[in-house]
Design a protein around this motif. Structure first.
Motif, PDB file in Angstrom:
ATOM      1  N   CYS A  16       0.848  -1.193   0.000  1.00  0.00           N
ATOM      2  CA  CYS A  16       0.000   0.000   0.000  1.00  0.00           C
ATOM      3  C   CYS A  16       0.882   1.241   0.000  1.00  0.00           C
ATOM      4  CB  CYS A  16      -0.897  -0.009   1.229  1.00  0.00           C
ATOM      5  SG  CYS A  16      -1.778   1.540   1.504  1.00  0.00           S
ATOM      6  N   GLY A  56      -0.609   4.384   0.111  1.00  0.00           N
ATOM      7  CA  GLY A  56      -1.416   5.494   0.607  1.00  0.00           C
ATOM      8  C   GLY A  56      -2.089   6.308  -0.483  1.00  0.00           C
ATOM      9  N   TYR A  91      -8.346   4.922   6.105  1.00  0.00           N
ATOM     10  CA  TYR A  91      -6.974   5.384   5.930  1.00  0.00           C
ATOM     11  C   TYR A  91      -6.397   5.729   7.288  1.00  0.00           C
ATOM     12  CZ  TYR A  91      -3.023   8.159   4.328  1.00  0.00           C
ATOM     13  OH  TYR A  91      -1.769   8.653   4.115  1.00  0.00           O
ATOM     14  N   THR A 115       0.068   6.080  10.020  1.00  0.00           N
ATOM     15  CA  THR A 115       1.036   5.265   9.289  1.00  0.00           C
ATOM     16  C   THR A 115       1.016   5.542   7.786  1.00  0.00           C
ATOM     17  OG1 THR A 115      -0.550   3.478   9.001  1.00  0.00           O
ATOM     18  CG2 THR A 115       0.865   3.355  10.922  1.00  0.00           C
ATOM     19  N   GLY A 116      -0.050   6.196   7.291  1.00  0.00           N
ATOM     20  CA  GLY A 116      -0.131   6.452   5.860  1.00  0.00           C
ATOM     21  C   GLY A 116      -0.484   5.203   5.069  1.00  0.00           C
ATOM     22  N   LYS A 117      -1.216   4.291   5.683  1.00  0.00           N
ATOM     23  CA  LYS A 117      -1.604   3.051   5.003  1.00  0.00           C
ATOM     24  C   LYS A 117      -3.097   2.832   5.192  1.00  0.00           C
ATOM     25  CE  LYS A 117       2.679   1.934   4.127  1.00  0.00           C
ATOM     26  NZ  LYS A 117       3.345   1.277   3.019  1.00  0.00           N
ATOM     27  N   PHE A 137       7.023  -1.238   4.487  1.00  0.00           N
ATOM     28  CA  PHE A 137       5.903  -0.584   5.171  1.00  0.00           C
ATOM     29  C   PHE A 137       6.094   0.926   5.230  1.00  0.00           C
ATOM     30  CE2 PHE A 137       3.473   1.019   8.727  1.00  0.00           C
ATOM     31  CZ  PHE A 137       2.267   0.371   8.572  1.00  0.00           C
ATOM     32  N   SER A 177       5.278   5.215   1.490  1.00  0.00           N
ATOM     33  CA  SER A 177       3.899   5.641   1.292  1.00  0.00           C
ATOM     34  C   SER A 177       3.908   7.075   0.804  1.00  0.00           C
ATOM     35  CB  SER A 177       3.125   5.537   2.606  1.00  0.00           C
ATOM     36  OG  SER A 177       1.954   6.310   2.557  1.00  0.00           O
ATOM     37  N   SER A 178       2.827   7.464   0.136  1.00  0.00           N
ATOM     38  CA  SER A 178       2.727   8.861  -0.270  1.00  0.00           C
ATOM     39  C   SER A 178       2.425   9.727   0.949  1.00  0.00           C
ATOM     40  CB  SER A 178       1.615   9.014  -1.293  1.00  0.00           C
ATOM     41  OG  SER A 178       0.393   8.641  -0.701  1.00  0.00           O
ATOM     42  N   LEU A 179       2.066   9.091   2.068  1.00  0.00           N
ATOM     43  CA  LEU A 179       1.767   9.796   3.311  1.00  0.00           C
ATOM     44  C   LEU A 179       0.726  10.892   3.120  1.00  0.00           C
ATOM     45  CD1 LEU A 179       5.317  10.085   4.873  1.00  0.00           C
ATOM     46  CD2 LEU A 179       3.523   8.450   5.413  1.00  0.00           C
ATOM     47  N   SER A 180      -0.293  10.555   2.393  1.00  0.00           N
ATOM     48  CA  SER A 180      -1.354  11.532   2.154  1.00  0.00           C
ATOM     49  C   SER A 180      -1.952  12.022   3.470  1.00  0.00           C
ATOM     50  CB  SER A 180      -2.455  10.879   1.325  1.00  0.00           C
ATOM     51  OG  SER A 180      -3.648  11.605   1.442  1.00  0.00           O
ATOM     52  N   LEU A 236      -7.143  13.071   4.366  1.00  0.00           N
ATOM     53  CA  LEU A 236      -8.199  12.730   5.323  1.00  0.00           C
ATOM     54  C   LEU A 236      -8.345  13.831   6.369  1.00  0.00           C
ATOM     55  CD1 LEU A 236     -10.046  10.257   6.382  1.00  0.00           C
ATOM     56  CD2 LEU A 236      -8.239  10.017   8.064  1.00  0.00           C
TER      57      LEU A 236
END
Ligand code: SF4
Ligand code: SF4
Lengths: 508, 233
Positions: A223, A225, A240, A244-246, B32, B35-38, B41
């Protein structure tokens, strides 16, 4: 035929008391972590109500699930994700307009309990003020989990229920009338769909369905994100993790099932409304079944679920490596009985075409409780009252159309048939156990509802008096065999436990 | 060894080496963490005004750099006419400004929005600062040392190819103005930061999505990994 096995849960809505024990069991086990505080993999909503996240069923807004463009004109149509095309998905990576924001769920909060002990001496009792679990700052709580719990007639929450859209204005009004207020509970988990929109929407290909039991999982190592799954799931059951950004979702407690225990929500269920069982399905039929017009959808869907007693199916299952323990479990599956044999269980919102694999028995109680009152007021001959009730489902307090919008793609007849059958079983058992004599009228009524006395007894048995092993028919997972495909089991046994644990850490 | 060699010959090799090794390590042993660390949200309005201009602006500009690197002749030919040269330069400046606006919104968001501040790591700020320097020096170059697209192909294309083919020659860079040198130097700092920051998400851009089957089904035992089309398209 391509036979596969699926673990499915069934919710007997008549029995749910809305205690939220299931949600708490799940929260304690899986989502009591930073970034996951706002997630409820299992939640119980009051219906009619806004749901969680607020108005998740409004697909015009959230764009979840699949759309089929062959409705109406008779030509075979195509299925497509409502959210995005492939290229469109990539173009929306930087900002996805359809992603729910935290406000659509709620800002998780806790209380500053320390203040109770550390406050300086004063004239007033110290209070623990609410603080946000995201920022740690004081917060005005504006919503929270189950904010509209039990607010069945609320003009704010219940009135915003997307399933009320096609009800007539009079019926809508009646739903908010103080004396006619009605609600029931709807527990929800991920439906572990046969045609999951979350899988299809994931640009990284990180989400997958397991062959052996159909559980849909996020591989968090893959994943990235992009969070398309969150928007694409019409049930809003992928979340979401902002820490953790996952993405994370319900895992149907596979670690529990692999060790022979029912999922935590089912296991802890106070109303004992939940059943777990194996279903055998035909993977080759999924695509065709998802791409039929709305009016044939339910039948096509039910046809993908196979008869575990059919020798051909058994041979197909064996050919696909499903072991006899699973086939036996499928034959004893309570979900199979309710859904396919007795035909009184339905999936939630099949029109999203993800082919949800969790089943619901629509609630009879809120329907009938009003009926009885209404009819008493109408001075109907009490001798025949029971029978008249059955004919007057229209007067039900919870409109049949409302249930149809939830469970049968809007088809009232399906709901009527199920409610009739359940009510017939109730009358039959009442005659038998309370009055002790069986009359022809009752038997005729039962037959009219498409039920035999034996079937009625069996439904009654599994509804009210099931042993825990009748509710949860868990197959042997044989995890000891799973490792064989890539490793010598003895070597594996010797190696597990060696290594170090990487704590999940937000990428730095 | 002079500064020129240190910054434009040694540094690039060190930066590239570290970026490649650490990215591979991270991809294999710490997947792990990639990530794009969006943070959409938590906050969406400012993200919309920041993320979209920044990402698209920077992607198009980088593509321009890449074209100049791979097919310099195309740029030279295009620029043969002064009007077209103008057009190219103006587009570059426009896109740069667009990216800059996005970047400023993103920085402002990261510094002022509570929810975003709590999930920010020091590295996030380092990355933002490096990107700001990059875009600003790029813009200054485009405005004060015009015809950049002209001499990029003359000086940088051979220089970068020299680096990539292990025949580095930084001498042509020595007389360039400070801003341009800073722009290049800063790029190597970004390369250094690449593997240690959220920047790695760049290489996980999921092009595979264009061709993969809609549904993914995986067997833990017995059946092989199945990739199949279960829903049509
Ligand atoms: S309900 Fe579960 S399996 Fe179905 S689309 Fe949503 S997350 Fe995926
Ligand atoms: S624990 Fe069972 S009875 Fe209680 S709310 Fe959950 S599903 Fe309903």
């Amino acid at each position: 035929m391509n036979v596969r096995a699926h673990m499915s849960m069934l919710f007997h809505l008549d029995k749910c008391i809305g205690c939220h024990t299931c949600s708490i069991a799940c929260k304690n086990l899986w989502t009591d972590r930073k970034g996951a505080e706002y997630m409820w993999w299992n939640n119980v909503e009051t219906r009619p109500g806004a749901g969680y996240p607020t108005q998740w069923e409004d697909q015009e807004h959230f764009h979840g699930g699949w759309v089929y463009d062959g409705n109406g004109d008779g030509k075979p149509g195509k299925l497509r994700l409502r959210l995005q095309s492939r290229a469109g998905g990539l173009a929306k990576l930087f900002f996805n307009p359809d992603l729910p924001s935290l406000e659509d769920y709620y800002e998780p909060f806790t209380f500053r309990y320390g203040d109770l002990f550390n406050a300086p001496e004063g004239d007033d009792q110290p209070t623990a003020i609410p603080i946000s679990q995201v920022t740690g700052r004081p917060l005005d709580i504006e919503s929270g989990p189950n904010w509209d719990d039990d607010l069945g007639g609320s003009p704010l929450y219940a009135a915003s229920d997307p399933n009320r859209r096609n009800l007539s204005p009079e019926v809508q009004e009646a739903l908010s009338e103080v004396e006619r207020v009605v609600f029931n509970y709807l527990p929800r988990i991920c439906n572990h769909c046969l045609n999951p929109a979350c899988v299809a929407a994931c640009p990284s290909g990180a989400i997958y369905k397991r062959v052996e039991d159909g559980i849909v999982l996020v591989n968090e190592n893959k994943c990235r994100g992009w969070r398309m799954c969150v928007a694409a799931c019409p049930y809003k059951k992928v979340f979401y993790n902002w820490s953790t950004g996952k993405s994370e979702k319900c895992i149907l407690c596979f670690p529990r099932m692999e060790t022979g225990q029912a999922p935590a929500c089912a296991h802890s269920c106070v109303g004992r409304i939940r059943y777990m069982g194996v279903l055998l399905y035909d993977a080759d039929r999924i695509e065709a079944a998802a791409a039929v017009p709305d009016d044939r959808l339910l039948d096509a869907y039910m046809d993908t679920i196979l008869d575990p007693f059919d020798p051909e199916v058994i041979a197909g299952a064996r050919a696909n490596g499903i072991d006899d323990g699973w086939i036996a479990a499928a034959q004893k599956s309570p979900v199979y009985k309710f859904a396919k044999v007795w035909k009184i269980a339905l999936p939630l919102h099949l029109e999203y075409r993800t082919m949800a694999m969790m089943f619901y028995i629509p609630p009879l109680s809120p329907v009938m409780s009003t009926l009885e009152n209404a009819l008493t007021r109408l001075d109907i001959n009490t001798e025949v009252e029971d029978f008249e009730l059955l004919e007057r489902l229209d007067a039900a307090r919870l409109p049949v159309q409302y249930l149809a919008n939830l469970f049968s793609v809007g088809d009232e007849q399906v709901i009527r048939r199920i409610l009739r059958k359940m009510y017939a079983v109730r009358l039959y058992m009442r005659r038998k156990t309370v009055e002790g004599v069986m009359d022809d009228a009752t038997l005729a009524l039962l037959a009219g509802a498409g039920c035999t006395p034996e079937e009625a007894e069996a439904i009654y048995q599994l509804t009210t008096l099931p042993h825990v092993n009748d509710r949860f028919v868990l197959p042997p997972y044989h995890r000891e065999m799973a490792v064989e495909t890539w490793k010598d089991p003895l070597a594996h046994k010797g190696e597990v436990g060696i290594g170090y644990i990487q704590p999940p850490k937000r990428g730095d | 060894m002079n500064w020129n060699t240190l910054f434009f010959v040694i540094l690039p090799y060190v930066a590239l080496f570290i970026a490649i090794i650490v990215t591979i390590y991270r991809g294999i042993y710490r997947p792990f963490s990639i990530s794009s660390l969006s943070s959409q949200l938590l906050e969406r309005r400012r993200l919309f005004w920041g993320s979209i201009p920044f990402h698209w602006g920077i992607i198009i500009i980088l593509t321009g750099h890449l074209v100049a690197l791979l097919v310099p002749r195309s740029i030279v030919l295009w620029n043969a006419h002064p009007l077209r040269l103008y057009l190219l330069e103006l587009t570059g400046v426009g896109l740069g400004l667009w990216a800059l606006i996005g970047l400023l919104v993103l920085s402002w968001r990261r510094m002022t929005v509570d929810r975003i501040r709590v999930i920010s790591t020091p590295m996030d700020f380092v990355v933002l600062a490096l990107l700001l320097i990059s875009v600003v020096t790029g813009l200054i170059t485009a405005t004060y040392y015009r015809w950049g697209s002209y001499w990029f192909t003359g000086i940088f294309t051979p220089y970068i190819w020299g680096i990539l083919t292990f025949r580095p020659d930084a001498a042509p860079l020595a007389p360039l103005p400070f801003t341009i040198k800073l722009h290049v130097f800063n790029f190597y700092l970004l390369t250094l930061a690449f593997a240690f920051s959220r920047l790695v998400h760049i290489i996980t851009w999921p092009v595979g999505y264009l061709i993969r089957p809609w549904q993914i089904v995986i067997a833990n035992r017995g059946l092989p990994v199945l990739n199949e089309e279960e829903a049509s398209q």
